[in-house]
Design a protein around this motif. Structure first.
Motif, PDB file in Angstrom:
ATOM      1  N   ASP A  85    -109.577  23.456  35.453  1.00 42.04           N
ATOM      2  CA  ASP A  85    -110.120  22.764  34.275  1.00 42.04           C
ATOM      3  C   ASP A  85    -109.141  21.767  33.662  1.00 42.04           C
ATOM      4  N   ARG A  86    -107.890  21.765  34.121  1.00 41.96           N
ATOM      5  CA  ARG A  86    -106.966  20.707  33.673  1.00 41.96           C
ATOM      6  C   ARG A  86    -107.554  19.330  33.969  1.00 41.96           C
ATOM      7  N   PHE A  87    -108.356  19.255  35.036  1.00 44.87           N
ATOM      8  CA  PHE A  87    -108.853  17.962  35.496  1.00 44.87           C
ATOM      9  C   PHE A  87    -110.290  17.699  35.074  1.00 44.87           C
ATOM     10  N   ALA A  88    -110.798  18.491  34.111  1.00 43.94           N
ATOM     11  CA  ALA A  88    -112.154  18.252  33.616  1.00 43.94           C
ATOM     12  C   ALA A  88    -112.259  16.878  32.966  1.00 43.94           C
ATOM     13  N   ASP A  89    -111.172  16.437  32.315  1.00 43.43           N
ATOM     14  CA  ASP A  89    -111.123  15.098  31.718  1.00 43.43           C
ATOM     15  C   ASP A  89    -109.953  14.355  32.346  1.00 43.43           C
ATOM     16  N   ARG A  90    -110.233  13.571  33.379  1.00 46.62           N
ATOM     17  CA  ARG A  90    -109.155  12.875  34.091  1.00 46.62           C
ATOM     18  C   ARG A  90    -108.399  11.914  33.186  1.00 46.62           C
ATOM     19  N   LYS A  91    -109.064  11.379  32.161  1.00 47.59           N
ATOM     20  CA  LYS A  91    -108.409  10.424  31.271  1.00 47.59           C
ATOM     21  C   LYS A  91    -107.329  11.089  30.422  1.00 47.59           C
ATOM     22  N   ALA A  92    -107.401  12.428  30.308  1.00 47.37           N
ATOM     23  CA  ALA A  92    -106.397  13.148  29.517  1.00 47.37           C
ATOM     24  C   ALA A  92    -105.101  13.365  30.298  1.00 47.37           C
ATOM     25  N   ILE A  93    -105.106  13.088  31.607  1.00 46.11           N
ATOM     26  CA  ILE A  93    -103.903  13.250  32.429  1.00 46.11           C
ATOM     27  C   ILE A  93    -103.061  11.986  32.289  1.00 46.11           C
ATOM     28  N   ARG A  94    -101.864  12.144  31.780  1.00 45.82           N
ATOM     29  CA  ARG A  94    -100.986  10.991  31.560  1.00 45.82           C
ATOM     30  C   ARG A  94    -100.576  10.359  32.893  1.00 45.82           C
ATOM     31  N   ARG A  95    -100.608   9.026  32.948  1.00 43.31           N
ATOM     32  CA  ARG A  95    -100.187   8.319  34.150  1.00 43.31           C
ATOM     33  C   ARG A  95     -98.746   8.682  34.519  1.00 43.31           C
ATOM     34  N   TYR A  96     -98.501   8.770  35.795  1.00 44.56           N
ATOM     35  CA  TYR A  96     -97.186   9.051  36.371  1.00 44.56           C
ATOM     36  C   TYR A  96     -96.701  10.478  36.109  1.00 44.56           C
ATOM     37  N   THR A  97     -97.638  11.368  35.728  1.00 48.16           N
ATOM     38  CA  THR A  97     -97.322  12.799  35.725  1.00 48.16           C
ATOM     39  C   THR A  97     -97.977  13.494  36.912  1.00 48.16           C
ATOM     40  N   TYR A  98     -98.919  12.815  37.554  1.00 40.98           N
ATOM     41  CA  TYR A  98     -99.693  13.387  38.661  1.00 40.98           C
ATOM     42  C   TYR A  98     -99.736  12.351  39.771  1.00 40.98           C
ATOM     43  N   LEU A  99     -98.997  12.615  40.855  1.00 43.35           N
ATOM     44  CA  LEU A  99     -98.807  11.586  41.883  1.00 43.35           C
ATOM     45  C   LEU A  99     -99.037  12.113  43.309  1.00 43.35           C
ATOM     46  N   PRO A 100    -100.164  12.780  43.580  1.00 43.52           N
ATOM     47  CA  PRO A 100    -100.368  13.277  44.944  1.00 43.52           C
ATOM     48  C   PRO A 100    -100.522  12.156  45.966  1.00 43.52           C
ATOM     49  N   PHE A 101    -100.972  10.979  45.497  1.00 45.14           N
ATOM     50  CA  PHE A 101    -101.147   9.834  46.394  1.00 45.14           C
ATOM     51  C   PHE A 101    -100.214   8.684  46.033  1.00 45.14           C
ATOM     52  N   GLY A 102     -99.170   8.964  45.230  1.00 41.95           N
ATOM     53  CA  GLY A 102     -98.322   7.889  44.743  1.00 41.95           C
ATOM     54  C   GLY A 102     -99.019   7.123  43.632  1.00 41.95           C
ATOM     55  N   ASP A 103     -98.514   5.931  43.345  1.00 41.68           N
ATOM     56  CA  ASP A 103     -99.110   5.084  42.305  1.00 41.68           C
ATOM     57  C   ASP A 103     -98.556   3.688  42.479  1.00 41.68           C
ATOM     58  N   GLY A 104     -99.030   2.780  41.658  1.00 45.37           N
ATOM     59  CA  GLY A 104     -98.582   1.400  41.756  1.00 45.37           C
ATOM     60  C   GLY A 104     -99.194   0.709  42.961  1.00 45.37           C
ATOM     61  N   PRO A 105     -98.651  -0.438  43.367  1.00 47.67           N
ATOM     62  CA  PRO A 105     -99.217  -1.198  44.483  1.00 47.67           C
ATOM     63  C   PRO A 105     -99.269  -0.407  45.785  1.00 47.67           C
ATOM     64  N   ARG A 106     -98.367   0.574  45.953  1.00 39.21           N
ATOM     65  CA  ARG A 106     -98.309   1.316  47.210  1.00 39.21           C
ATOM     66  C   ARG A 106     -99.047   2.646  47.147  1.00 39.21           C
ATOM     67  N   VAL A 107     -99.954   2.779  46.177  1.00 39.73           N
ATOM     68  CA  VAL A 107    -100.776   3.991  46.129  1.00 39.73           C
ATOM     69  C   VAL A 107    -101.483   4.143  47.477  1.00 39.73           C
ATOM     70  N   CYS A 108    -101.680   5.381  47.931  1.00 38.60           N
ATOM     71  CA  CYS A 108    -102.236   5.645  49.260  1.00 38.60           C
ATOM     72  C   CYS A 108    -103.551   4.909  49.467  1.00 38.60           C
ATOM     73  N   ILE A 109    -103.626   4.116  50.528  1.00 42.20           N
ATOM     74  CA  ILE A 109    -104.808   3.311  50.806  1.00 42.20           C
ATOM     75  C   ILE A 109    -106.011   4.180  51.161  1.00 42.20           C
ATOM     76  N   GLY A 110    -105.757   5.402  51.662  1.00 43.27           N
ATOM     77  CA  GLY A 110    -106.846   6.278  52.076  1.00 43.27           C
ATOM     78  C   GLY A 110    -107.186   7.375  51.093  1.00 43.27           C
ATOM     79  N   ALA A 111    -106.786   7.240  49.831  1.00 47.06           N
ATOM     80  CA  ALA A 111    -106.996   8.321  48.849  1.00 47.06           C
ATOM     81  C   ALA A 111    -108.475   8.654  48.675  1.00 47.06           C
ATOM     82  N   SER A 112    -109.327   7.648  48.542  1.00 43.14           N
ATOM     83  CA  SER A 112    -110.751   7.927  48.318  1.00 43.14           C
ATOM     84  C   SER A 112    -111.381   8.552  49.560  1.00 43.14           C
TER      85      SER A 112
END
Length: 453
Positions: free
Chosen positions: A374-401
């Motif tokens: 339930d931490r992820f019930a509201d994705r907008k409540a997750i602060r950017r750069y605290t959750y990086l399973p696919f990285g972030d920024g320009p090099r975020v994983c191209i196959g994440a979706s």
């Protein structure tokens, strides 16, 4: 919901020297992370060379977005992977990375990923059939998820093309990772790439076989052309950088295909294996997920269109990626002096992003070792750069979706049909060499689940 915590990696509570670090890293890379890294914004030290572990979200934003050119992938990362995947998207830097990313991006558009969903649904059905056929015996679902996701990536890459020997590539990849994936003392000490690494010498035959098979498949497809719904290889062959008009040659296609094959099945298989372990660990979560899946699916396999209607199952996958991120530690090398968290970073320093510690950081997550989808019930409540399973920024994983669509389809299909329970004394051990795997497998009992009338 259970109050105790699922399996985790014991982190270091005292400093280690070079040889101790090497020995620990060869057994489990995560075992070199200090426990302090789950409580402080940054931890620095020296093990052969200066290093900094960064957990502060603002500093991570600087490394991954604002100053990305100053923090290329580390020499250790390149030394480990370049022999297998060359200057592909995962390793390339600067202009060479940018044109490849632009050329490959259309292949991973929402429309193309949705077009490939029936392959995922079919693989999920085959997995369910194998689990059902095992009867009352325990099943290593980690092994089955590797088989399932490799079936998917082989089919979406080569459309079941007879010119591609999927088993041979799979075996060659495993052989390369087993021999060359273990961190070398030479890499930690920063020896130049031309100094031979024993592991890579041993894995040369597997490497040559892997590249030869991929090269032959690319050339065969060039000659044959696309048939029916375009697969990943068709889309990459047709891909062109809109700015430079450059397309990938055979060597570049081969390297990127091997990257997508390795990353595309390994990371999703791990997400699914850990998700099923966690569902067996917490029966209340599993029951809630099953009710959602059965309500939506009504006895059939999940499809791409179902994913949006399975939010809780997506939350389970998200939480599994938080607790057991496949790329649980990544590293960069500073090109020039910088400041992170008010601390000096010198040119040549290794900057480590310990995603495992970030995702379990006591200042960023409430009860961080607990399993709480339930931490992820509201994705907008997750602060950017605290959750990086696919990285972030320009090099975020191209196959994440692609990965998340596949994970939800397979997980929903299995949870709708089975009730999974743990096998006593067979808890998996989280061990990272290149990815965070469940050592010993994920052994679960699977009973047919009753369906609501």
């Amino acid at each position: 919901m259970r109050s105790d915590s699922p399996v985790h990696v014991p982190l270091v509570t005292r400093p280690m020297g070079v040889l101790a670090s090497l020995g620990a890293a060869r057994r489990n890379v995560l075992s070199i992370i200090p426990e302090l890294a789950t409580r402080q914004p940054m931890v620095s030290g020296r093990t052969g060379k200066r290093w900094h572990m960064v957990m502060d979200p603002d500093a991570l934003r600087r490394v991954l977005l604002e100053e990305i050119e100053n923090y290329p992938k580390s020499l250790v990362t390149k030394n480990l992977l370049k022999p297998a995947i060359g200057e592909s998207l995962f390793i390339a830097e600067g202009a060479h990375w940018r044109w490849q990313r632009r050329a490959a991006a259309p292949a991973f558009s929402h429309r193309n990923v949705m077009n490939l969903a029936p392959i995922m649904s079919a693989a999920a059905t085959r997995s369910a059939e194998r689990i059902a056929a095992a009867g009352p015996r325990a099943v290593d679902v980690a092994a089955d998820m590797v088989r399932t996701t490799f079936d998917v990536i082989a089919d979406v890459t080569f459309s079941g093309d007879g010119s591609f020997d999927a088993d041979a590539v799979h075996n060659a990849i495993d052989a390369y990772i087993a021999e060359a994936g273990k961190i070398s003392l030479f890499d930690i000490l920063g020896f130049p790439d031309w100094v031979p690494r024993p592991g890579r010498i041993m894995s040369g035959a597997a490497l040559r076989q892997m590249k030869s098979i991929a090269d032959e498949a690319v050339e065969a497809r060039r000659a044959r052309g696309p048939e029916g719904v375009p697969d990943l290889l068709d889309l990459l062959l047709a891909g062109e950088d809109p700015e430079t008009k450059r397309s990938m040659n055979t060597a570049e296609l081969c390297d990127n295909l091997l990257t997508f094959i390795v990353a595309g099945h390994e990371t999703t298989a791990l997400t699914l294996a850990w998700s099923l372990y966690l569902c067996a660990f917490d029966p209340d979560v599993q029951d809630r997920a099953r009710a959602e899946a059965q309500s939506v699916l009504q006895g059939r396999a999940a499809t791409g269109e179902d994913v949006a209607n399975l939010p809780f199952i997506r939350q389970i996958a998200d939480e599994a990626l938080r607790l057991y991120p496949p790329a649980a530690m990544v590293s960069r090398t500073a090109r020039k002096a910088d400041t992170l968290c008010g601390r000096e970073v010198r040119a040549g320093d290794t900057v480590i992003l310990p995603i495992y510690a970030l995702h379990r950081h006591h200042q960023l997550w409430d009860d961080p070792d607990a399993f709480r989808p339930d931490r992820f019930a509201d994705r907008k409540a997750i602060r950017r750069y605290t959750y990086l399973p696919f990285g972030d920024g320009p090099r975020v994983c191209i196959g994440a979706s692609f990965a998340m669509q596949e994970a939800v389809i397979v997980l929903a299909t299995l949870l709708s049909r089975f009730r999974f329970t743990p096998v006593a004394g067979r808890d998996p051990e989280p061990v990272m060499i290149l990815t965070l795997r469940p050592e010993g497998g994920v052994w679960l009992q699977a009973e047919p689940a009753t369906r609501p009338e």
